[in-house]
Scaffold this active site. Structure first.
Site, PDB file in Angstrom:
ATOM      1  N   GLY A   1      17.351  29.108  19.061  1.00 30.72           N
ATOM      2  CA  GLY A   1      18.584  29.454  19.858  1.00 30.72           C
ATOM      3  C   GLY A   1      19.798  29.439  18.800  1.00 30.72           C
ATOM      4  O   GLY A   1      19.401  29.488  17.795  1.00 30.72           O
TER       5      GLY A   1
ATOM      6  N   ASP B   1       6.528  23.604  24.267  1.00 30.48           N
ATOM      7  CA  ASP B   1       7.396  23.549  25.377  1.00 30.48           C
ATOM      8  C   ASP B   1       7.691  22.239  25.634  1.00 30.48           C
ATOM      9  O   ASP B   1       6.754  21.308  26.065  1.00 30.48           O
ATOM     10  CB  ASP B   1       6.509  24.257  26.389  1.00 30.48           C
ATOM     11  N   ILE B   2       9.009  21.661  25.735  1.00 31.57           N
ATOM     12  CA  ILE B   2       9.343  20.356  25.843  1.00 31.57           C
ATOM     13  C   ILE B   2       8.941  19.854  27.264  1.00 31.57           C
ATOM     14  O   ILE B   2       8.898  18.523  27.560  1.00 31.57           O
ATOM     15  CB  ILE B   2      10.828  20.165  25.292  1.00 31.57           C
TER      16      ILE B   2
ATOM     17  N   THR C   1      20.069  26.984  29.137  1.00 34.56           N
ATOM     18  CA  THR C   1      21.616  26.921  28.823  1.00 34.56           C
ATOM     19  C   THR C   1      22.215  28.283  29.854  1.00 34.56           C
ATOM     20  O   THR C   1      23.466  28.251  30.108  1.00 34.56           O
ATOM     21  CB  THR C   1      21.846  27.375  27.623  1.00 34.56           C
TER      22      THR C   1
ATOM     23  N   THR D   1      26.819  18.415  26.636  1.00 35.32           N
ATOM     24  CA  THR D   1      28.051  19.299  26.911  1.00 35.32           C
ATOM     25  C   THR D   1      29.240  18.833  27.609  1.00 35.32           C
ATOM     26  O   THR D   1      28.833  17.665  28.465  1.00 35.32           O
ATOM     27  CB  THR D   1      27.155  20.600  27.899  1.00 35.32           C
ATOM     28  N   ASP D   2      30.156  19.625  27.500  1.00 34.78           N
ATOM     29  CA  ASP D   2      31.563  19.369  28.401  1.00 34.78           C
ATOM     30  C   ASP D   2      31.399  19.434  29.807  1.00 34.78           C
ATOM     31  O   ASP D   2      32.016  19.066  30.566  1.00 34.78           O
ATOM     32  CB  ASP D   2      32.639  20.151  27.831  1.00 34.78           C
TER      33      ASP D   2
ATOM     34  N   TYR E   1      23.613  23.052  35.900  1.00 40.92           N
ATOM     35  CA  TYR E   1      23.424  22.973  34.341  1.00 40.92           C
ATOM     36  C   TYR E   1      24.136  21.301  33.971  1.00 40.92           C
ATOM     37  O   TYR E   1      23.235  20.726  33.392  1.00 40.92           O
ATOM     38  CB  TYR E   1      24.051  23.977  33.786  1.00 40.92           C
TER      39      TYR E   1
ATOM     40  N   LYS F   1      21.765  18.315  32.329  1.00 39.13           N
ATOM     41  CA  LYS F   1      22.255  17.655  31.145  1.00 39.13           C
ATOM     42  C   LYS F   1      22.620  16.340  31.321  1.00 39.13           C
ATOM     43  O   LYS F   1      22.336  15.687  30.153  1.00 39.13           O
ATOM     44  CB  LYS F   1      23.375  18.787  30.527  1.00 39.13           C
TER      45      LYS F   1
ATOM     46  N   TRP G   1      32.019  25.027  24.241  1.00 38.50           N
ATOM     47  CA  TRP G   1      32.576  26.279  23.953  1.00 38.50           C
ATOM     48  C   TRP G   1      31.979  26.664  22.340  1.00 38.50           C
ATOM     49  O   TRP G   1      32.788  27.083  21.524  1.00 38.50           O
ATOM     50  CB  TRP G   1      33.999  26.631  23.676  1.00 38.50           C
TER      51      TRP G   1
HETATM   52  N1  NAP Z   1      26.236  27.307  23.915  1.00 37.02           N
HETATM   53  C1  NAP Z   1      27.361  26.259  24.451  1.00 37.02           C
HETATM   54  O1  NAP Z   1      28.475  26.827  24.592  1.00 37.02           O
HETATM   55  C2  NAP Z   1      27.033  25.017  24.404  1.00 37.02           C
HETATM   56  C3  NAP Z   1      28.184  24.244  24.902  1.00 37.02           C
HETATM   57  C4  NAP Z   1      27.801  22.794  25.171  1.00 37.02           C
HETATM   58  C5  NAP Z   1      26.465  22.356  24.740  1.00 37.02           C
HETATM   59  N2  NAP Z   1      25.596  23.072  24.297  1.00 37.02           N
HETATM   60  C6  NAP Z   1      24.202  22.544  24.231  1.00 37.02           C
HETATM   61  O2  NAP Z   1      23.957  22.844  22.976  1.00 37.02           O
HETATM   62  C7  NAP Z   1      22.515  22.863  22.696  1.00 37.02           C
HETATM   63  C8  NAP Z   1      22.191  24.321  21.869  1.00 37.02           C
HETATM   64  O3  NAP Z   1      22.998  25.227  22.568  1.00 37.02           O
HETATM   65  P1  NAP Z   1      22.451  26.874  22.139  1.00 37.02           P
HETATM   66  O4  NAP Z   1      23.770  27.475  22.383  1.00 37.02           O
HETATM   67  O5  NAP Z   1      21.799  26.815  20.949  1.00 37.02           O
HETATM   68  O6  NAP Z   1      21.483  27.211  23.230  1.00 37.02           O
HETATM   69  P2  NAP Z   1      20.612  28.277  23.359  1.00 37.02           P
HETATM   70  O7  NAP Z   1      20.888  29.500  22.264  1.00 37.02           O
HETATM   71  O8  NAP Z   1      20.132  29.094  24.622  1.00 37.02           O
HETATM   72  O9  NAP Z   1      19.069  27.846  22.957  1.00 37.02           O
HETATM   73  C9  NAP Z   1      18.367  26.986  23.505  1.00 37.02           C
HETATM   74  C10 NAP Z   1      16.931  27.212  23.073  1.00 37.02           C
HETATM   75  O10 NAP Z   1      16.051  26.394  23.867  1.00 37.02           O
HETATM   76  C11 NAP Z   1      14.857  26.914  24.055  1.00 37.02           C
HETATM   77  N3  NAP Z   1      13.999  26.529  25.266  1.00 37.02           N
HETATM   78  C12 NAP Z   1      14.276  26.883  26.436  1.00 37.02           C
HETATM   79  N4  NAP Z   1      13.432  26.169  27.294  1.00 37.02           N
HETATM   80  C13 NAP Z   1      12.507  25.572  26.560  1.00 37.02           C
HETATM   81  C14 NAP Z   1      11.256  24.523  26.630  1.00 37.02           C
HETATM   82  N5  NAP Z   1      10.987  24.400  27.860  1.00 37.02           N
HETATM   83  N6  NAP Z   1      10.913  24.068  25.530  1.00 37.02           N
HETATM   84  C15 NAP Z   1      11.486  24.282  24.365  1.00 37.02           C
HETATM   85  N7  NAP Z   1      12.267  25.050  24.023  1.00 37.02           N
HETATM   86  C16 NAP Z   1      12.989  25.666  24.976  1.00 37.02           C
HETATM   87  C17 NAP Z   1      15.244  28.249  24.369  1.00 37.02           C
HETATM   88  O11 NAP Z   1      14.164  29.274  24.141  1.00 37.02           O
HETATM   89  P3  NAP Z   1      14.097  30.700  24.807  1.00 37.02           P
HETATM   90  O12 NAP Z   1      15.436  31.445  24.403  1.00 37.02           O
HETATM   91  O13 NAP Z   1      12.799  31.337  24.527  1.00 37.02           O
HETATM   92  O14 NAP Z   1      14.360  30.315  26.355  1.00 37.02           O
HETATM   93  C18 NAP Z   1      16.270  28.544  23.151  1.00 37.02           C
HETATM   94  O15 NAP Z   1      15.966  28.908  21.966  1.00 37.02           O
HETATM   95  C19 NAP Z   1      21.898  22.833  24.222  1.00 37.02           C
HETATM   96  O16 NAP Z   1      21.182  21.567  24.407  1.00 37.02           O
HETATM   97  C20 NAP Z   1      23.194  22.974  25.043  1.00 37.02           C
HETATM   98  O17 NAP Z   1      22.814  22.547  26.341  1.00 37.02           O
HETATM   99  C21 NAP Z   1      25.778  24.469  24.253  1.00 37.02           C
END
Ligand code: NAP
Length: 285
Positions: free
Chosen positions: A10, A39-40, A65, A104-105, A128, A132, A150
């Protein structure tokens, strides 16, 4: 130190993996997983992977996400964000590992107007955010929760990349001026996660760049950094947005990084420095 990473392909995971690779002096043995190899939501797979690798820490980034999709696919959102997290915590217990869960916020309702502290009561509005928070509730007292907001980095898609693309085009662009938060540049977030893990911390930490602003203000800032005219960015209100966006967004989700401050760990830099640096990197790549 052995770390099992989830969500390794990700946005954050890709940069996390790269950071560990270019910093061998950290002495971290990283097992990178993502949906293709772990797959978690599959408990058996998780127990096997964790018992075979025997990590000291699980840095848990994997999540569903897509916030609007979560509204339609509630069971799927909970099976990944809540049950998936439960599986990891149970597996961690079998090998004495700790879990660092990135949250997350969106666990806050955004109805406040002062920055949320780690001990403020969550009240998520979206599926979401609720799923979370459900993941947070699976954590043991010895685990670590890092709430961020963000998020924007070099890999994957994010709103900063959209803003840069818009800056390189022409004409007016519209962003909301009534949703406030703090950007978090992935490189800064990774540094904090590694600091916290290496310090063997536990409990909740908020981690975002310092400074806060609206999406409209952020877009104007990005346009200026990208050499475009910030006056092309027009302020609108949330109720003027496309009604197909199903998930409610918090209006004010600025996170006070109080726990980092009080434990005297290095804060994240001001967003003006970090976002400007990331815009430059993205424009040069
Ligand atoms: N992005 C933001 O703005 C933001 C803000 C606050 C918190 N966060 C948190 O930060 C963390 C990382 O975010 P990110 O932006 O890197 O998210 P991301 O790019 O969407 O990455 C999430 C990853 O989890 C994988 N995934 C989904 N379902 C899964 C499963 N069942 N088993 C194993 N892996 C799985 C996805 O794979 P696929 O792509 O193949 O589905 C993707 O590679 C997340 O926990 C998110 O909630 C993000």
């Amino acid at each position: 130190m052995k770390i099992l990473l989830t969500g390794g392909r990700g946005q954050v995971g890709t940069e996390f993996t790269e950071f560990i690779e270019v910093n061998p002096d950290l002495g971290i043995d990283l097992f990178v997983t993502d949906l293709h190899n772990l797959d978690i939501s599959d408990r058996k797979q998780v127990l096997t992977a964790v018992s075979e690798f025997e990590p000291h820490w699980i840095v848990h980034l994997a999540a569903m996400t897509a916030v609007d999709l979560c509204e339609d696919q509630v069971d799927l959102a909970y099976s990944i964000n809540a049950i998936g997290t439960r599986n990891l915590v149970q597996a961690a217990s079998t090998v004495g590992a700790k879990v660092c869960y990135i949250s997350t916020d969106y666990v806050f309702d955004g109805e406040g107007n002062t920055p949320y502290r780690e001990w403020d009561r969550p009240n998520p509005m979206s599926v979401y955010g609720k799923s979370k928070l459900a993941g947070e509730l699976e954590m043991r007292p010895s685990d670590l929760i890092v709430r961020t907001s963000w998020v924007m980095g070099k890999y994957g898609s994010n709103i900063l990349k959209t803003m840069i693309r818009l800056a390189q085009g022409e004409g007016e662009v519209r962003f909301v001026g009534d949703q406030f938060g703090s950007p978090t540049v992935v490189a800064d977030l990774i540094r904090v996660i590694i600091d916290l893990v290496r310090n063997d911390q536990s409990g909740i930490f908020h981690a975002c760049n310092s400074g806060s602003l609206s999406w409209f203000e952020l877009c104007r800032f990005v346009f200026a950094q990208a050499g475009a005219d910030p006056n092309r960015v027009v302020e609108i209100s949330s109720d003027q947005l496309d009604s197909s966006r199903k998930a409610p967004r918090p209006k004010f989700s600025v996170l006070d990084n109080m726990a980092l401050r009080l434990t005297k760990l290095d804060p994240l830099p001001d967003y003006r420095v970090s976002v400007a640096g990331l815009v430059k990197t993205l424009l040069e790549s």
